[in-house]
Design an enzyme around this catalytic site. Structure first.
Site, PDB file in Angstrom:
ATOM      1  N   ARG A   1     -14.229  13.065   9.055  1.00  0.00           N
ATOM      2  CA  ARG A   1     -12.956  13.674   9.480  1.00  0.00           C
ATOM      3  C   ARG A   1     -12.547  14.777   8.527  1.00  0.00           C
ATOM      4  O   ARG A   1     -11.984  15.805   8.934  1.00  0.00           O
ATOM      5  CB  ARG A   1     -11.868  12.593   9.560  1.00  0.00           C
ATOM      6  CG  ARG A   1     -12.048  11.657  10.742  1.00  0.00           C
ATOM      7  CD  ARG A   1     -11.179  10.410  10.609  1.00  0.00           C
ATOM      8  NE  ARG A   1      -9.797  10.726  10.354  1.00  0.00           N
ATOM      9  CZ  ARG A   1      -8.979   9.985   9.594  1.00  0.00           C
ATOM     10  NH1 ARG A   1      -9.391   8.874   9.025  1.00  0.00           N
ATOM     11  NH2 ARG A   1      -7.735  10.354   9.409  1.00  0.00           N
TER      12      ARG A   1
ATOM     13  N   HIS B   1       0.846  -1.193   0.000  1.00  0.00           N
ATOM     14  CA  HIS B   1       0.000   0.000   0.000  1.00  0.00           C
ATOM     15  C   HIS B   1       0.879   1.239   0.000  1.00  0.00           C
ATOM     16  O   HIS B   1       1.860   1.310   0.721  1.00  0.00           O
ATOM     17  CB  HIS B   1      -0.878   0.004   1.260  1.00  0.00           C
ATOM     18  CG  HIS B   1      -1.727   1.226   1.380  1.00  0.00           C
ATOM     19  ND1 HIS B   1      -2.924   1.364   0.708  1.00  0.00           N
ATOM     20  CD2 HIS B   1      -1.552   2.381   2.071  1.00  0.00           C
ATOM     21  CE1 HIS B   1      -3.445   2.543   0.993  1.00  0.00           C
ATOM     22  NE2 HIS B   1      -2.639   3.183   1.815  1.00  0.00           N
TER      23      HIS B   1
ATOM     24  N   SER C   1      -7.320   3.711   9.683  1.00  0.00           N
ATOM     25  CA  SER C   1      -8.046   3.800   8.415  1.00  0.00           C
ATOM     26  C   SER C   1      -7.341   2.971   7.333  1.00  0.00           C
ATOM     27  O   SER C   1      -7.954   2.138   6.656  1.00  0.00           O
ATOM     28  CB  SER C   1      -8.134   5.286   8.022  1.00  0.00           C
ATOM     29  OG  SER C   1      -8.488   5.447   6.690  1.00  0.00           O
TER      30      SER C   1
ATOM     31  N   ASP D   1     -14.974   3.002   7.748  1.00  0.00           N
ATOM     32  CA  ASP D   1     -13.874   3.913   7.419  1.00  0.00           C
ATOM     33  C   ASP D   1     -14.337   4.966   6.418  1.00  0.00           C
ATOM     34  O   ASP D   1     -13.996   6.147   6.544  1.00  0.00           O
ATOM     35  CB  ASP D   1     -12.677   3.123   6.866  1.00  0.00           C
ATOM     36  CG  ASP D   1     -11.597   4.070   6.372  1.00  0.00           C
ATOM     37  OD1 ASP D   1     -11.078   4.843   7.194  1.00  0.00           O
ATOM     38  OD2 ASP D   1     -11.306   4.074   5.165  1.00  0.00           O
TER      39      ASP D   1
ATOM     40  N   LYS E   1      -8.443  -1.275   5.904  1.00  0.00           N
ATOM     41  CA  LYS E   1      -8.736  -1.667   4.520  1.00  0.00           C
ATOM     42  C   LYS E   1      -7.857  -2.845   4.087  1.00  0.00           C
ATOM     43  O   LYS E   1      -8.304  -3.750   3.396  1.00  0.00           O
ATOM     44  CB  LYS E   1      -8.519  -0.465   3.588  1.00  0.00           C
ATOM     45  CG  LYS E   1      -9.610   0.598   3.787  1.00  0.00           C
ATOM     46  CD  LYS E   1      -9.400   1.828   2.933  1.00  0.00           C
ATOM     47  CE  LYS E   1      -8.463   2.790   3.564  1.00  0.00           C
ATOM     48  NZ  LYS E   1      -8.843   4.201   3.567  1.00  0.00           N
TER      49      LYS E   1
HETATM   50  N1  URA Z   1      -5.592   7.674   3.685  1.00  0.00           N
HETATM   51  C1  URA Z   1      -6.485   6.837   4.267  1.00  0.00           C
HETATM   52  O1  URA Z   1      -6.809   5.783   3.724  1.00  0.00           O
HETATM   53  N2  URA Z   1      -7.020   7.190   5.449  1.00  0.00           N
HETATM   54  C2  URA Z   1      -6.697   8.327   6.103  1.00  0.00           C
HETATM   55  O2  URA Z   1      -7.197   8.570   7.179  1.00  0.00           O
HETATM   56  C3  URA Z   1      -5.775   9.187   5.478  1.00  0.00           C
HETATM   57  C4  URA Z   1      -5.243   8.830   4.271  1.00  0.00           C
END
Ligand code: URA
Length: 445
Positions: free
Chosen positions: A168, A82, A183, A161, A187
């Site tokens: 947020r 990632h 977050s 999320d 994923k």
């Molecule tokens: N990327 C994400 O997937 N989540 C965040 O909170 C910030 C950047």
């Protein structure tokens, strides 16, 4: 349990239990907890932080909020990668076939680009016919058959999320390390990876502007991995200037193919080898990073990585001939040179501004629903440390037309370059730090 008590507890610096965090996340997803209470809690987290255990429990609660992909029918250790998002970051296009050629199964879900950063799925779709939507059965079968499949995020992965991130975004609570770390990791965990390699970008084109902040984020993500039993390593790489020279979908595919062909920019190759080496070690195909790098270089030199790319493109409906003839990719009709207005060395390049410039040409999206133009983008001709003379081309715009708005983009590209001085600036290393469960190791300058 009452939400107001949990907000008060966090506001006072307390730690929420696994049960309390599940209550919050489930209640928020089901609509029982309103946005105003969830934003008060997020702000309390912003100021008070979270313990490592709390961050891991929040991550798991978010991972459980939607589909959890079960990759157990795919043989081998599934190592996911990632990137926290950069400009010109086409590493997945190289790393995925490269590690697959080393025997690591690649069953990857990737995203689309938004704002100044690009997305792997858009890049793949710049190859005519390439399908990024496969059924679960097709996805698993392709990985078991040829060792690699990359698809867009499908189904209902981590809805908690999605909802919390949107909240947020409008309540000034994005920049909280435990919230970002949970977050990202939720994923990856929901997508089924056994082990995870993170590419955390730092610098002007990144989310985290300083090395210290990036290391803290990386350490938080690695700690979550340890807490939930998914081995995780994070590499911190410089995003003070774009990676490689190409920014824009088809242009980036062409550059990625050049790396797989054994050509291509050195910085891009270096980062891909480093990320891949960690994946190969975590995936059990080499005992250490040196052995992994040797194996990876052999796969590049023998053409095995390029062959894996061909098989991957063919399996997902694209024309594998593109691997040998990137001329088959779509081309923008206009190429416009941006020229230096003075002599000197390139001192700095504002990566975020170049990402925005590419977006304005049509290579990216300002809003989620925007259509993108795969052919357009930027090709840099000079990077930090290069010397230039007045009138030299420092970058080229690949554009749809020569309209006034394209001229404005050219001005923006010029403004993103800081040129001057008699002395060549020292080049920063690309790989700045590696964070594993053993701790943080900075590269030597
Ligand atoms: N990327 C994400 O997937 N989540 C965040 O909170 C910030 C950047």
């Amino acid at each position: 349990m009452r939400t107001v008590d949990l907000i008060r507890k966090k506001r006072g610096g307390g730690s929420l239990t696994a049960g309390e965090l599940s209550f919050l996340i489930e209640g928020y997803c089901q609509g029982d907890i309103p946005d105003y209470q969830m934003s008060a809690w997020a702000m309390a987290v912003f100021f008070r932080g979270m313990t490592a255990e709390e961050t891991a429990e929040l991550t798991l609660a978010m991972a459980r909020s939607g589909d959890q992909v079960d990759l157990s029918s795919i043989r081998g250790i599934k190592v996911d990668k990632h990137s926290t998002g950069g400009v010109g970051d086409k590493t997945t296009l190289i790393v995925a076939p490269l590690v697959a050629a080393c025997g690591i199964p690649v069953a990857k879900m990737s995203g689309r680009g938004l704002g100044h950063t690009g997305g792997t799925i858009d890049k793949l779709e710049s190859m005519a016919g390439f399908r990024t939507e496969l059924s679960r059965e097709q996805f698993f079968a392709q990985v078991n058959d040829i060792g690699i499949a990359v698809i867009g995020q499908s189904g209902n992965i981590t809805p908690a999320d999605k909802k919390l991130y949107a909240l947020r975004d409008v309540t000034a609570t994005v920049e909280s390390i435990p919230l970002i770390a949970s977050s990202v990791m939720s994923k990856k965990i929901a997508a089924g990876a056994d082990a995870i390699v993170l590419d955390v970008k730092t610098g002007s084109g990144a989310f985290m502007k300083s090395l210290e902040e990036s290391e803290a984020l990386a350490a938080a993500m690695v700690e979550i991995g340890s807490q939930v039993g998914r081995q995780t390593a994070a590499l911190i790489s410089d995003m003070d200037q774009p990676l490689g020279y190409a920014i824009g979908n088809a242009l980036e595919v062409e550059e990625a193919i050049a790396v797989l062909q054994g050509q291509g920019p050195r910085d891009l190759l270096e980062l891909c080898l480093a990320l891949s080496a960690h994946m190969v070690v975590l995936g059990g195909q080499a005992d250490n990073l040196e052995a992994a790098e040797k194996l990876l270089r052999a796969k590049l030199e023998s053409g095995a990585a390029l062959e894996k790319f061909r098989a991957f493109v063919a399996a997902q409906g694209g024309d594998p001939a593109v691997a040998d003839n990137p001329g088959l990719l779509s081309k923008a009709p206009e190429i416009i040179n941006v020229t230096a207005q003075q002599d000197g060395f390139v001192q700095q390049i504002d990566a975020e501004q170049l990402g925005l410039a590419a977006m304005l040409l049509g290579a990216g999206r300002a809003a989620k629903e925007d259509e993108i133009d795969h052919a357009v983008g930027l090709m840099l001709k000079r990077k930090v440390g290069d010397s230039v003379k007045t009138g030299d081309t420092i970058a080229q715009l690949h554009a749809r037309d020569r309209s006034p708005s394209v001229s404005e983009v050219a001005q923006r590209v010029l403004a993103a370059y800081t040129i001057g001085g008699q002395d060549q600036p020292t080049r920063k290393p690309l790989l700045l730090s590696v964070v594993t469960s053993d701790g943080i190791k900075r590269s030597e300058a």
